[in-house]
Scaffold this motif. Structure first.
Motif, PDB file in Angstrom:
ATOM      1  N   ILE A 108       2.811  -3.670  -2.946  1.00  0.00           N
ATOM      2  CA  ILE A 108       2.980  -2.786  -1.792  1.00  0.00           C
ATOM      3  C   ILE A 108       4.376  -2.982  -1.201  1.00  0.00           C
ATOM      4  O   ILE A 108       4.703  -4.042  -0.668  1.00  0.00           O
ATOM      5  CB  ILE A 108       1.911  -3.095  -0.710  1.00  0.00           C
ATOM      6  N   ASP A 109       5.206  -1.959  -1.358  1.00  0.00           N
ATOM      7  CA  ASP A 109       6.580  -2.021  -0.837  1.00  0.00           C
ATOM      8  C   ASP A 109       7.065  -0.578  -0.736  1.00  0.00           C
ATOM      9  O   ASP A 109       6.722   0.243  -1.587  1.00  0.00           O
ATOM     10  CB  ASP A 109       7.477  -2.823  -1.788  1.00  0.00           C
ATOM     11  N   ASP A 110       7.858  -0.279   0.291  1.00  0.00           N
ATOM     12  CA  ASP A 110       8.291   1.124   0.429  1.00  0.00           C
ATOM     13  C   ASP A 110       9.641   1.385  -0.259  1.00  0.00           C
ATOM     14  O   ASP A 110      10.238   2.427  -0.068  1.00  0.00           O
ATOM     15  CB  ASP A 110       8.319   1.569   1.906  1.00  0.00           C
ATOM     16  N   LEU A 154      -2.142  -9.603  -4.672  1.00  0.00           N
ATOM     17  CA  LEU A 154      -1.480  -8.545  -3.900  1.00  0.00           C
ATOM     18  C   LEU A 154      -0.093  -9.025  -3.487  1.00  0.00           C
ATOM     19  O   LEU A 154       0.044 -10.128  -2.959  1.00  0.00           O
ATOM     20  CB  LEU A 154      -2.262  -8.217  -2.628  1.00  0.00           C
ATOM     21  N   PHE A 155       0.908  -8.200  -3.761  1.00  0.00           N
ATOM     22  CA  PHE A 155       2.255  -8.452  -3.263  1.00  0.00           C
ATOM     23  C   PHE A 155       2.425  -7.560  -2.035  1.00  0.00           C
ATOM     24  O   PHE A 155       2.351  -6.330  -2.162  1.00  0.00           O
ATOM     25  CB  PHE A 155       3.309  -8.063  -4.307  1.00  0.00           C
ATOM     26  N   VAL A 156       2.639  -8.162  -0.869  1.00  0.00           N
ATOM     27  CA  VAL A 156       2.686  -7.363   0.367  1.00  0.00           C
ATOM     28  C   VAL A 156       4.032  -7.534   1.071  1.00  0.00           C
ATOM     29  O   VAL A 156       4.395  -8.638   1.484  1.00  0.00           O
ATOM     30  CB  VAL A 156       1.549  -7.772   1.342  1.00  0.00           C
ATOM     31  N   ASP A 157       4.758  -6.430   1.206  1.00  0.00           N
ATOM     32  CA  ASP A 157       6.003  -6.443   1.988  1.00  0.00           C
ATOM     33  C   ASP A 157       5.620  -6.318   3.460  1.00  0.00           C
ATOM     34  O   ASP A 157       4.745  -5.530   3.810  1.00  0.00           O
ATOM     35  CB  ASP A 157       6.878  -5.256   1.551  1.00  0.00           C
ATOM     36  N   ILE A 158       6.267  -7.094   4.324  1.00  0.00           N
ATOM     37  CA  ILE A 158       5.902  -7.061   5.745  1.00  0.00           C
ATOM     38  C   ILE A 158       6.406  -5.783   6.430  1.00  0.00           C
ATOM     39  O   ILE A 158       5.745  -5.202   7.273  1.00  0.00           O
ATOM     40  CB  ILE A 158       6.440  -8.320   6.473  1.00  0.00           C
ATOM     41  N   SER A 159       7.613  -5.316   6.056  1.00  0.00           N
ATOM     42  CA  SER A 159       8.172  -4.119   6.715  1.00  0.00           C
ATOM     43  C   SER A 159       7.694  -2.858   6.032  1.00  0.00           C
ATOM     44  O   SER A 159       8.297  -2.405   5.061  1.00  0.00           O
ATOM     45  CB  SER A 159       9.696  -4.135   6.653  1.00  0.00           C
ATOM     46  N   LEU A 160       6.596  -2.309   6.552  1.00  0.00           N
ATOM     47  CA  LEU A 160       6.059  -1.063   5.986  1.00  0.00           C
ATOM     48  C   LEU A 160       5.886  -0.042   7.098  1.00  0.00           C
ATOM     49  O   LEU A 160       5.631  -0.421   8.243  1.00  0.00           O
ATOM     50  CB  LEU A 160       4.686  -1.333   5.353  1.00  0.00           C
ATOM     51  N   PRO A 161       5.993   1.247   6.772  1.00  0.00           N
ATOM     52  CA  PRO A 161       5.719   2.254   7.801  1.00  0.00           C
ATOM     53  C   PRO A 161       4.257   2.124   8.264  1.00  0.00           C
ATOM     54  O   PRO A 161       3.388   1.784   7.464  1.00  0.00           O
ATOM     55  CB  PRO A 161       5.929   3.590   7.076  1.00  0.00           C
ATOM     56  N   PRO A 162       3.981   2.373   9.547  1.00  0.00           N
ATOM     57  CA  PRO A 162       2.597   2.250  10.033  1.00  0.00           C
ATOM     58  C   PRO A 162       1.654   3.249   9.376  1.00  0.00           C
ATOM     59  O   PRO A 162       2.088   4.270   8.844  1.00  0.00           O
ATOM     60  CB  PRO A 162       2.714   2.515  11.541  1.00  0.00           C
TER      61      PRO A 162
END
Length: 224
Positions: free
Chosen positions: A10-12, A62-70
């Motif tokens: 998960i990354d934008d 799960l790979f999770v990016d902290i800065s994601l659009p709400p």
């Protein structure tokens, strides 16, 4: 025997995801088969997670990016909220947090709220570190990158004990928030804020009473 590993990234930033994917596929063990799904925002990630539970093929990592659009409904404002959701619905999944943030308060918060199996600061990240982190998280978690470890070490070796509200005061001051506005961020009165700031200055041995001196002292001890 082939090990099938189901991953949600998960990354934008598509380029970043492509880099992660290539690294993992290139460095995986011969007996590992990776099935990677990609989500670019909170909504897509939640849909993928829910689907994986529905079809009884939950994600392993799960790979999770902290800065994601709400999320569109506003219930999630960052990857942090998403990781907490993942903890509820996919209790067996290993969570790897990736972030550009390297402030002590954020790191401390993520460890306290999510307790991730992997925690990587993007500015520390190399392909070999990502590959090592992935294998360590699968078989011998946790794996924290250098910046995270040094923050944890500084905080542990410091003889100063600071509660969550005081950490938040230091964090907000470091972000340039004025004292008079701290109360509304913290749900406490202005006099309670002043009292806490006075305690912090005593704790850190700040003699000139300046916020900047307090922040310098807190940075040296790994609290900001």
């Amino acid at each position: 025997m082939t090990e099938h590993i189901k991953i949600l990234m998960i990354d934008d930033h598509p380029m970043i995801i492509e880099g992660y994917q290539n690294t993992l596929q290139f460095t995986k063990s011969d007996n590992q088969e990776l099935k990677i799904d990609i989500a670019n925002n909170c909504d897509e990630a939640v849909a993928f997670m829910n689907k994986s539970i529905e079809i009884d093929l939950p994600y392993d990592v799960l790979f999770v990016d902290i800065s994601l659009p709400p999320s569109t409904d506003g219930s999630m404002s960052s990857g942090e909220d998403l990781a907490e959701y993942a903890r509820e619905v996919l209790p067996k999944a290993k969570v790897i947090i990736l972030t550009m943030f390297n402030e002590s308060f954020r790191i401390h918060n993520i460890i306290r709220n999510i307790d991730p199996e992997g925690f990587l600061i993007k500015s520390d990240l190399t392909s070999s570190e990502l590959a090592s982190a992935f294998q360590a998280v699968l078989y011998n978690p946790p794996f924290y990158s250098g910046t995270v470890n040094s923050h944890i070490r500084k905080t542990i070796t410091s003889d100063i004990v600071i509660d969550e509200k005081n950490r938040k005061i230091l964090h907000l001051l470091s972000q340039g928030v004025k004292t008079k506005n701290l109360a509304s961020h913290l749900d406490i009165s202005l006099s309670a804020v002043e009292k806490r700031k006075k305690q912090l200055k005593e704790l850190f041995g700040v003699e000139d009473g300046q916020d900047e001196t307090l922040l310098d002292a807190a940075r040296k001890k790994g609290f900001v």
